[in-house]
Motif scaffolding. Structure first.
Motif, PDB file in Angstrom:
ATOM      1  N   UNK A   1       0.836  -1.183   0.000  1.00 22.34           N
ATOM      2  CA  UNK A   1       0.000   0.000   0.000  1.00 22.34           C
ATOM      3  C   UNK A   1       0.875   1.239   0.000  1.00 22.34           C
ATOM      4  N   UNK A   2       0.484   2.212  -0.814  1.00 31.22           N
ATOM      5  CA  UNK A   2       1.161   3.507  -0.827  1.00 31.22           C
ATOM      6  C   UNK A   2       0.180   4.550  -0.309  1.00 31.22           C
ATOM      7  N   UNK A   3       0.678   5.466   0.498  1.00 28.07           N
ATOM      8  CA  UNK A   3      -0.165   6.542   1.007  1.00 28.07           C
ATOM      9  C   UNK A   3       0.191   7.847   0.304  1.00 28.07           C
ATOM     10  N   UNK A   4      -0.818   8.691   0.137  1.00 28.48           N
ATOM     11  CA  UNK A   4      -0.655   9.985  -0.511  1.00 28.48           C
ATOM     12  C   UNK A   4      -1.303  11.055   0.353  1.00 28.48           C
ATOM     13  N   UNK A   5      -0.761  12.260   0.303  1.00 29.79           N
ATOM     14  CA  UNK A   5      -1.323  13.362   1.086  1.00 29.79           C
ATOM     15  C   UNK A   5      -2.707  13.739   0.585  1.00 29.79           C
ATOM     16  N   UNK A   6      -2.929  13.555  -0.718  1.00 22.43           N
ATOM     17  CA  UNK A   6      -4.224  13.892  -1.315  1.00 22.43           C
ATOM     18  C   UNK A   6      -4.350  13.150  -2.645  1.00 22.43           C
ATOM     19  N   UNK A   7      -5.515  13.259  -3.247  1.00 25.34           N
ATOM     20  CA  UNK A   7      -5.725  12.512  -4.488  1.00 25.34           C
ATOM     21  C   UNK A   7      -4.897  13.079  -5.641  1.00 25.34           C
ATOM     22  N   UNK A   8      -4.539  14.366  -5.593  1.00 27.60           N
ATOM     23  CA  UNK A   8      -3.709  14.937  -6.649  1.00 27.60           C
ATOM     24  C   UNK A   8      -2.336  14.257  -6.697  1.00 27.60           C
ATOM     25  N   UNK A   9      -1.782  13.945  -5.528  1.00 28.07           N
ATOM     26  CA  UNK A   9      -0.512  13.205  -5.486  1.00 28.07           C
ATOM     27  C   UNK A   9      -0.678  11.812  -6.101  1.00 28.07           C
ATOM     28  N   UNK A  10      -1.788  11.167  -5.773  1.00 31.34           N
ATOM     29  CA  UNK A  10      -2.056   9.839  -6.344  1.00 31.34           C
ATOM     30  C   UNK A  10      -2.197   9.937  -7.858  1.00 31.34           C
ATOM     31  N   UNK A  11      -2.916  10.961  -8.342  1.00 35.42           N
ATOM     32  CA  UNK A  11      -3.062  11.164  -9.785  1.00 35.42           C
ATOM     33  C   UNK A  11      -1.693  11.334 -10.438  1.00 35.42           C
ATOM     34  N   UNK A  12      -0.847  12.174  -9.839  1.00 36.04           N
ATOM     35  CA  UNK A  12       0.475  12.444 -10.410  1.00 36.04           C
ATOM     36  C   UNK A  12       1.304  11.163 -10.501  1.00 36.04           C
ATOM     37  N   UNK A  13       1.174  10.284  -9.511  1.00 39.57           N
ATOM     38  CA  UNK A  13       1.947   9.038  -9.527  1.00 39.57           C
ATOM     39  C   UNK A  13       1.532   8.124 -10.683  1.00 39.57           C
ATOM     40  N   UNK A  14       0.350   8.346 -11.230  1.00 40.11           N
ATOM     41  CA  UNK A  14      -0.160   7.547 -12.340  1.00 40.11           C
ATOM     42  C   UNK A  14      -0.149   8.332 -13.664  1.00 40.11           C
ATOM     43  N   UNK A  15       0.474   9.517 -13.647  1.00 40.19           N
ATOM     44  CA  UNK A  15       0.510  10.390 -14.831  1.00 40.19           C
ATOM     45  C   UNK A  15      -0.894  10.666 -15.361  1.00 40.19           C
ATOM     46  N   UNK A  16      -1.797  10.963 -14.450  1.00 42.20           N
ATOM     47  CA  UNK A  16      -3.198  11.182 -14.793  1.00 42.20           C
ATOM     48  C   UNK A  16      -3.581  12.628 -14.545  1.00 42.20           C
ATOM     49  N   UNK A  17      -4.189  13.247 -15.536  1.00 36.40           N
ATOM     50  CA  UNK A  17      -4.698  14.613 -15.429  1.00 36.40           C
ATOM     51  C   UNK A  17      -6.206  14.569 -15.600  1.00 36.40           C
ATOM     52  N   UNK A  18      -6.949  14.680 -14.500  1.00 40.01           N
ATOM     53  CA  UNK A  18      -8.405  14.559 -14.601  1.00 40.01           C
ATOM     54  C   UNK A  18      -9.055  15.649 -15.447  1.00 40.01           C
ATOM     55  N   UNK A 103      -8.252   0.843   1.989  1.00 39.40           N
ATOM     56  CA  UNK A 103      -9.626   1.260   1.705  1.00 39.40           C
ATOM     57  C   UNK A 103      -9.969   2.536   2.471  1.00 39.40           C
ATOM     58  N   UNK A 104      -9.612   2.577   3.735  1.00 40.33           N
ATOM     59  CA  UNK A 104      -9.876   3.760   4.558  1.00 40.33           C
ATOM     60  C   UNK A 104      -9.155   4.985   3.984  1.00 40.33           C
ATOM     61  N   UNK A 105      -7.902   4.798   3.574  1.00 40.28           N
ATOM     62  CA  UNK A 105      -7.120   5.903   3.012  1.00 40.28           C
ATOM     63  C   UNK A 105      -7.776   6.460   1.745  1.00 40.28           C
ATOM     64  N   UNK A 106      -8.198   5.575   0.867  1.00 36.72           N
ATOM     65  CA  UNK A 106      -8.856   6.022  -0.369  1.00 36.72           C
ATOM     66  C   UNK A 106     -10.159   6.752  -0.046  1.00 36.72           C
ATOM     67  N   UNK A 107     -10.938   6.214   0.889  1.00 36.50           N
ATOM     68  CA  UNK A 107     -12.197   6.866   1.272  1.00 36.50           C
ATOM     69  C   UNK A 107     -11.947   8.267   1.822  1.00 36.50           C
ATOM     70  N   UNK A 108     -10.860   8.447   2.531  1.00 41.20           N
ATOM     71  CA  UNK A 108     -10.544   9.764   3.098  1.00 41.20           C
ATOM     72  C   UNK A 108     -10.110  10.759   2.025  1.00 41.20           C
ATOM     73  N   UNK A 109      -9.231  10.346   1.120  1.00 35.55           N
ATOM     74  CA  UNK A 109      -8.732  11.319   0.133  1.00 35.55           C
ATOM     75  C   UNK A 109      -9.667  11.484  -1.064  1.00 35.55           C
ATOM     76  N   UNK A 110     -10.626  10.578  -1.205  1.00 34.56           N
ATOM     77  CA  UNK A 110     -11.555  10.637  -2.344  1.00 34.56           C
ATOM     78  C   UNK A 110     -13.016  10.762  -1.914  1.00 34.56           C
ATOM     79  N   UNK A 111     -13.239  11.341  -0.769  1.00 38.28           N
ATOM     80  CA  UNK A 111     -14.601  11.452  -0.234  1.00 38.28           C
ATOM     81  C   UNK A 111     -15.560  12.052  -1.264  1.00 38.28           C
ATOM     82  N   UNK A 112     -15.165  13.141  -1.890  1.00 40.38           N
ATOM     83  CA  UNK A 112     -16.050  13.823  -2.839  1.00 40.38           C
ATOM     84  C   UNK A 112     -16.289  12.992  -4.095  1.00 40.38           C
ATOM     85  N   UNK A 113     -15.307  12.206  -4.507  1.00 38.19           N
ATOM     86  CA  UNK A 113     -15.509  11.338  -5.676  1.00 38.19           C
ATOM     87  C   UNK A 113     -16.497  10.219  -5.360  1.00 38.19           C
TER      88      UNK A 113
END
Length: 125
Positions: A1-18, A103-113
Motif C-alpha cells: 500500500x502507498x499513502x498519498x497526502x491527497x488525491x492529486x498526489x495519487x493522480x500524479x503518480x499515475x501520470x493522470x490529469x483529470x 480502503x480507509x485511506x482512499x475513502x478519506x482522500x476521495x470522499x467527494x468522488x
C-alpha cells in the motif's frame, strides 16, 4: 500500500490529469459520476500498486469502502466504520483494495468522488 497526502498526489503518480477526461454520449446528469468513477479507479491503482485481486482465490481478502447514505452529517453522505463480516457477496475488482487501511485511506482522500459517484439527486419530472 502507498499513502498519498491527497488525491492529486495519487493522480500524479499515475501520470493522470483529470482535467483531460472527456465524457461524451452520457446524459448530462451522469457526467460527474462517470468522472468520479475514473478518479477512483486511478487512485485505487496508485494506492494498491502490488495488488491484483484474484476472484477465484477465496482465501484472498478484498476490501471495499462501505458508506452510510443519508447520515446525520448534514451532507447526506459519510462513510461509517469498516466492518468485517462474512457474506457470499463480492465486490468489484476495480474498486477493491488489499487492506482495510488502503480502503480507509482512499475513502478519506476521495470522499467527494465517492459522493459524486454514489449519491444521485434525481430530478422527478
Amino acid at each position: 500500500m502507498k499513502e498519498f497526502a491527497n488525491k492529486q498526489e495519487a493522480f500524479a503518480s499515475q501520470n493522470f490529469d483529470p482535467s483531460k477526461v472527456e465524457v461524451t454520449g452520457v446524459p448530462e446528469q451522469h457526467v460527474e459520476a462517470v468522472k468520479a468513477f475514473i478518479n477512483l479507479c486511478v487512485v485505487h491503482d496508485a494506492v494498491n500498486p502490488e495488488f491484483n485481486p484474484d476472484f477465484s482465490d477465496y482465501s484472498q481478502d478484498k476490501y471495499n469502502a462501505v458508506h452510510e447514505m443519508g447520515s446525520p452529517s448534514g451532507s447526506g453522505f459519510s462513510y461509517g466504520g469498516y466492518y468485517y463480516w462474512l457474506t457470499l457477496s463480492y465486490v468489484g475488482s476495480r474498486l477493491c483494495s488489499e487492506s482495510r487501511k488502503a480502503t480507509r485511506h482512499i475513502a478519506e482522500i476521495c470522499h467527494e468522488d465517492y459522493k459524486a459517484m454514489k449519491v444521485y439527486d434525481r430530478q422527478i419530472k
